[in-house]
Design an enzyme around this catalytic site. Structure first.
Site, PDB file in Angstrom:
ATOM      1  CE  LYS A 162      -4.647   0.641   0.256  1.00 55.03           C
ATOM      2  NZ  LYS A 162      -5.565  -0.230  -0.254  1.00 55.03           N
TER       3      LYS A 162
ATOM      4  CG  ASP B 287      -7.324   3.261  -0.638  1.00 54.42           C
ATOM      5  OD1 ASP B 287      -7.587   2.177  -0.521  1.00 54.42           O
ATOM      6  OD2 ASP B 287      -7.570   4.163   0.235  1.00 54.42           O
TER       7      ASP B 287
HETATM    8  N1  GLU Z   1      -7.471   0.263  -2.857  1.00 57.87           N
HETATM    9  C1  GLU Z   1      -8.291  -1.019  -3.037  1.00 57.87           C
HETATM   10  C2  GLU Z   1      -8.188  -1.936  -1.832  1.00 57.87           C
HETATM   11  O1  GLU Z   1      -7.952  -1.373  -0.822  1.00 57.87           O
HETATM   12  C3  GLU Z   1      -7.785  -1.612  -4.373  1.00 57.87           C
HETATM   13  C4  GLU Z   1      -6.495  -1.990  -4.546  1.00 57.87           C
HETATM   14  C5  GLU Z   1      -5.766  -2.313  -5.936  1.00 57.87           C
HETATM   15  O2  GLU Z   1      -6.892  -2.525  -6.800  1.00 57.87           O
HETATM   16  O3  GLU Z   1      -4.740  -2.653  -6.006  1.00 57.87           O
HETATM   17  O4  GLU Z   1      -8.243  -3.197  -1.889  1.00 57.87           O
END
Ligand code: GLU
Length: 449
Positions: A130, A170
């Site tokens: 992340k 996100d």
């Molecule tokens: N931010 C999204 C999550 O919390 C998607 C992450 C992504 O698609 O890599 O899973």
């Protein structure tokens, strides 16, 4: 559970707390997972011998960097950028970027930790990571957003790669930002490496359904939880907190499946519309005009805008927290249960506090934690990567069917794992245990990594 085992897990947790001071959200996420793992160590003693829990709690790599950029007046600003590469046992690091003023290392670490198990639950070959920045996109012009994204990527690109680390969106990062980030990555590296970022535009490597995926997926998960209780979404009154991408497509799918969403929110207030939220209007306000939901009431006389209101006070049968972490506390949870709520599906990451989770579990309502319920977004990102790898693009229906199948599969796996580990109906244990086992079983044969 044996006392010795409980003490051992508690000691690991205390060590995580001591080694990561001041990172409350990370502590909270770790505690919740560790509390589920006692019976796993009994069944798989090699996980304890190999110190898998201790290793999983320590990110493989943490990157922090300076992001200087200039606003439209020429003034210089400095933000902080992050990428926490948590675990790559089952695939390249995968997880979104969050641009929000509340971002600091503890938030990115909690999100990266959760992402590792969520991604494992999807059954796709993606590790957990992340990133993000404390940059506040609110009120910024397109050019300011572009300059920020370019500066951010100018440092981040060296850590990325379609087989290494593949970010996505996100909170605060959507299609527009992914465009600027991808453009800068391509320019610096001189490579058209589609799989390195997901959430791309449809004409340049993006996947149909990716925009809708988190909200649709969370709705499918609740549909499955209700089905397991011989119930359905038809005719249910529903609350969806937030009004971003997850909330909008949760409302869309809820309406398609016969539920009625009567309220949504943003950080300033709540819109209550008894007749049901006008989705076309919400989409226009939020997606096209980038306005606040307070403006919604100006278009519907029978809708009410409650400044500073608490959405969870509105009676409902289904609640979908889809805004942000810790938005629903113990008091809110009690109120929801008292008002007749029978199902909760988390579209956001860790939106319910530990006290709130306790209330839902004690009341034995259908409670789908984020790492299971909101996995549809990242699962569809993995579908986007599959299409990129095959230089292919699938139809909307075909992709949506795949998403539905993945969510149904996650429901089945978490439901069955909970039952197997003596906690029938407890999707928290089901998700934590199933996700952990998948990652741990990949780590053991790879040796000391
Ligand atoms: N931010 C999204 C999550 O919390 C998607 C992450 C992504 O698609 O890599 O899973």
């Amino acid at each position: 559970m044996a006392v010795a085992l409980e003490e051992k897990i508690e000691a690991i947790y205390q060590q995580v707390k001591a080694r990561n001071p001041g990172e409350d959200e990370f502590h909270q996420a770790v505690k919740e997972v560790l509390e589920s793992l006692g019976p796993v160590l009994v069944k798989y003693p090699e996980f304890a011998d190999q110190k898998i829990i201790e290793r999983i709690c320590e990110p493989e790599r943490q990157i922090m960097f300076r992001v200087p950029w200039q606003d439209d007046k020429g003034e210089v600003h400095i933000n902080r950028g992050f990428r926490v590469e948590f675990n790559s046992a089952i695939g390249p690091y995968k997880g979104g970027l969050r641009f929000h003023p509340s971002v600091y290392l503890g938030i990115i670490k909690f999100l990266g930790f959760e992402q590792t198990f969520k991604n494992a639950l999807t059954g796709m070959p993606i590790g957990g990571g992340k990133g993000g920045s404390d940059f506040d996109p609110k009120g910024k012009s397109n050019n300011e957003i572009m300059r920020f994204c370019q500066s951010f990527m100018t440092e981040l690109y060296r850590h990325l790669g379609e087989h290494t680390d593949c970010p996505a969106g996100d909170i605060g990062v959507g299609g527009r930002e992914i465009g600027y980030l991808f453009g800068q990555y391509k320019r610096i590296t001189n490579r058209y490496e589609s799989g390195v970022l997901t959430g791309k535009g449809i004409g340049w490597g993006g996947s149909l359904v990716r925009t809708e995926a988190t909200g649709y997926g969370a709705t499918y998960f609740v549909r499955e939880m209700l089905k397991a209780r011989k119930d359905s979404l038809g005719g249910k009154t529903c609350l969806v907190s937030g009004s971003g991408n997850v909330a909008i497509y949760t409302i869309e799918k809820m309406h398609e499946l016969g539920a009625k969403v009567v309220a949504c929110s943003d950080s300033n207030g709540v819109i209550f519309h008894k007749k049901g939220i006008d989705l076309e209007l919400l989409k226009r306000l939020k997606e096209v005009e980038r306005r606040r939901i307070s403006d919604y009431a100006g278009y519907h006389k029978d809708a009410k805008y409650i400044e500073g209101g608490n959405i969870w006070e509105i009676p409902c049968q289904v609640a979908m927290p889809s805004a942000t972490q810790n938005e629903l506390n113990g008091k809110d949870a009690k109120m929801l249960v008292k008002n007749g709520c029978i199902a909760v599906g988390e579209g956001a990451n860790m939106p319910t506090t530990p006290e709130g989770v306790r209330v839902f579990l004690d009341a034995k309502i259908a409670y789908g934690p984020g790492k299971a319920a909101n996995a549809g977004g990242v699962a569809t990102s993995a579908l986007e990567m599959q299409q990129n790898a095959g230089r292919d693009s699938w139809t909307f229906d075909y992709t949506e069917q795949k998403l539905d199948k993945i969510m149904t599969g996650i429901h089945e796996a978490t439901y069955e794992t909970a039952a197997e580990f003596g906690a029938a109906g407890n999707y928290v244990i089901g998700a934590n245990v199933a996700g952990f086992i998948k990652v741990a079983q990949a780590m053991v044969p790879m040796g000391l990594i």
